[in-house]
Motif scaffolding. Structure first.
Motif, PDB file in Angstrom:
ATOM      1  N   HIS A  25     -23.774  90.911  40.526  1.00 37.20           N
ATOM      2  CA  HIS A  25     -24.861  91.405  39.665  1.00 37.20           C
ATOM      3  C   HIS A  25     -25.506  90.250  38.890  1.00 37.20           C
ATOM      4  O   HIS A  25     -26.730  90.173  38.791  1.00 37.20           O
ATOM      5  N   ARG A  26     -24.696  89.344  38.346  1.00 34.09           N
ATOM      6  CA  ARG A  26     -25.226  88.179  37.629  1.00 34.09           C
ATOM      7  C   ARG A  26     -26.039  87.288  38.563  1.00 34.09           C
ATOM      8  O   ARG A  26     -27.097  86.761  38.181  1.00 34.09           O
ATOM      9  N   ALA A  27     -25.570  87.104  39.797  1.00 35.87           N
ATOM     10  CA  ALA A  27     -26.291  86.283  40.767  1.00 35.87           C
ATOM     11  C   ALA A  27     -27.640  86.913  41.095  1.00 35.87           C
ATOM     12  O   ALA A  27     -28.658  86.195  41.217  1.00 35.87           O
ATOM     13  N   GLU A  28     -27.690  88.223  41.226  1.00 34.14           N
ATOM     14  CA  GLU A  28     -28.960  88.901  41.493  1.00 34.14           C
ATOM     15  C   GLU A  28     -29.916  88.747  40.312  1.00 34.14           C
ATOM     16  O   GLU A  28     -31.119  88.542  40.500  1.00 34.14           O
ATOM     17  N   LEU A  29     -29.401  88.835  39.091  1.00 33.59           N
ATOM     18  CA  LEU A  29     -30.245  88.641  37.911  1.00 33.59           C
ATOM     19  C   LEU A  29     -30.808  87.225  37.867  1.00 33.59           C
ATOM     20  O   LEU A  29     -31.984  87.016  37.550  1.00 33.59           O
ATOM     21  N   LYS A  30     -29.959  86.243  38.168  1.00 32.93           N
ATOM     22  CA  LYS A  30     -30.425  84.850  38.191  1.00 32.93           C
ATOM     23  C   LYS A  30     -31.464  84.649  39.289  1.00 32.93           C
ATOM     24  O   LYS A  30     -32.449  83.923  39.088  1.00 32.93           O
ATOM     25  N   LEU A  31     -31.276  85.281  40.443  1.00 30.07           N
ATOM     26  CA  LEU A  31     -32.247  85.170  41.528  1.00 30.07           C
ATOM     27  C   LEU A  31     -33.590  85.782  41.125  1.00 30.07           C
ATOM     28  O   LEU A  31     -34.649  85.204  41.421  1.00 30.07           O
ATOM     29  N   GLU A  32     -33.553  86.910  40.434  1.00 27.46           N
ATOM     30  CA  GLU A  32     -34.788  87.511  39.932  1.00 27.46           C
ATOM     31  C   GLU A  32     -35.479  86.569  38.934  1.00 27.46           C
ATOM     32  O   GLU A  32     -36.700  86.428  38.946  1.00 27.46           O
ATOM     33  N   GLU A  33     -34.682  85.933  38.079  1.00 25.78           N
ATOM     34  CA  GLU A  33     -35.246  84.994  37.111  1.00 25.78           C
ATOM     35  C   GLU A  33     -35.876  83.791  37.825  1.00 25.78           C
ATOM     36  O   GLU A  33     -36.950  83.322  37.439  1.00 25.78           O
ATOM     37  N   VAL A  34     -35.219  83.311  38.873  1.00 32.03           N
ATOM     38  CA  VAL A  34     -35.764  82.190  39.649  1.00 32.03           C
ATOM     39  C   VAL A  34     -37.088  82.595  40.283  1.00 32.03           C
ATOM     40  O   VAL A  34     -38.071  81.835  40.249  1.00 32.03           O
ATOM     41  N   HIS A  35     -37.159  83.797  40.844  1.00 24.15           N
ATOM     42  CA  HIS A  35     -38.402  84.268  41.459  1.00 24.15           C
ATOM     43  C   HIS A  35     -39.499  84.416  40.410  1.00 24.15           C
ATOM     44  O   HIS A  35     -40.660  84.075  40.668  1.00 24.15           O
ATOM     45  N   ARG A  36     -39.140  84.899  39.223  1.00 21.89           N
ATOM     46  CA  ARG A  36     -40.121  85.042  38.148  1.00 21.89           C
ATOM     47  C   ARG A  36     -40.651  83.672  37.713  1.00 21.89           C
ATOM     48  O   ARG A  36     -41.856  83.480  37.543  1.00 21.89           O
TER      49      ARG A  36
END
Length: 135
Positions: A25-36
């Motif tokens: 879940h944390r990795a997915e949040l970080k990936l979303e932040e990277v995309h943003r």
């Protein structure tokens, strides 16, 4: 029927599954932040490109000349006289060239002040144009 060891293993597996889920879940949040952040960077780059294109249009010589002729009565602009331009060597000395006083030694004699010479410009264009500046 179930032994204590089996219960411990079930608890360890449940804990491992929970830890794995939280890491995912944390990795997915970080990936979303990277995309943003990548989207923000792309937007900023596009904005910079748009501003550069706008600057190129705004600073076209024929446009500026047209504006000068239209607003000449209000602005009263005059061309720059070539004698008002100076070379760097004609400017007053730099702070590094200002004499630095030194403290008197034990005998009471004052040593001479030292100046640091400026390095001459290597690629300076030389011409014989008189600029009318103060020497």
């Amino acid at each position: 029927m179930l032994r204590t060891f089996d219960l411990v293993l079930i608890g360890v597996m449940t804990a491992a599954a929970a830890v794995t889920y939280t890491i995912k879940h944390r990795a997915e949040l970080k990936l979303e932040e990277v995309h943003r952040l990548e989207a923000e960077i792309k937007l900023e780059k596009d904005t910079i490109d748009l501003l550069k294109a706008d600057w190129a249009l705004q600073s076209q010589p024929n446009r500026l000349e047209r504006l000068v002729t239209n607003y000449n009565s209000e602005l009263q602009l005059q061309p720059t006289v070539s004698t008002s331009l100076v070379h760097a060597r004609e400017l007053p000395m730099l702070k590094s060239q200002v004499p630095v006083p030194e403290i008197a030694d034990a005998k009471g004699t004052k040593p001479k002040a030292k100046t640091v010479p400026a390095k001459p410009a290597e690629n300076e264009d030389e011409d014989d144009m008189a600029t009318g500046s103060v020497e």
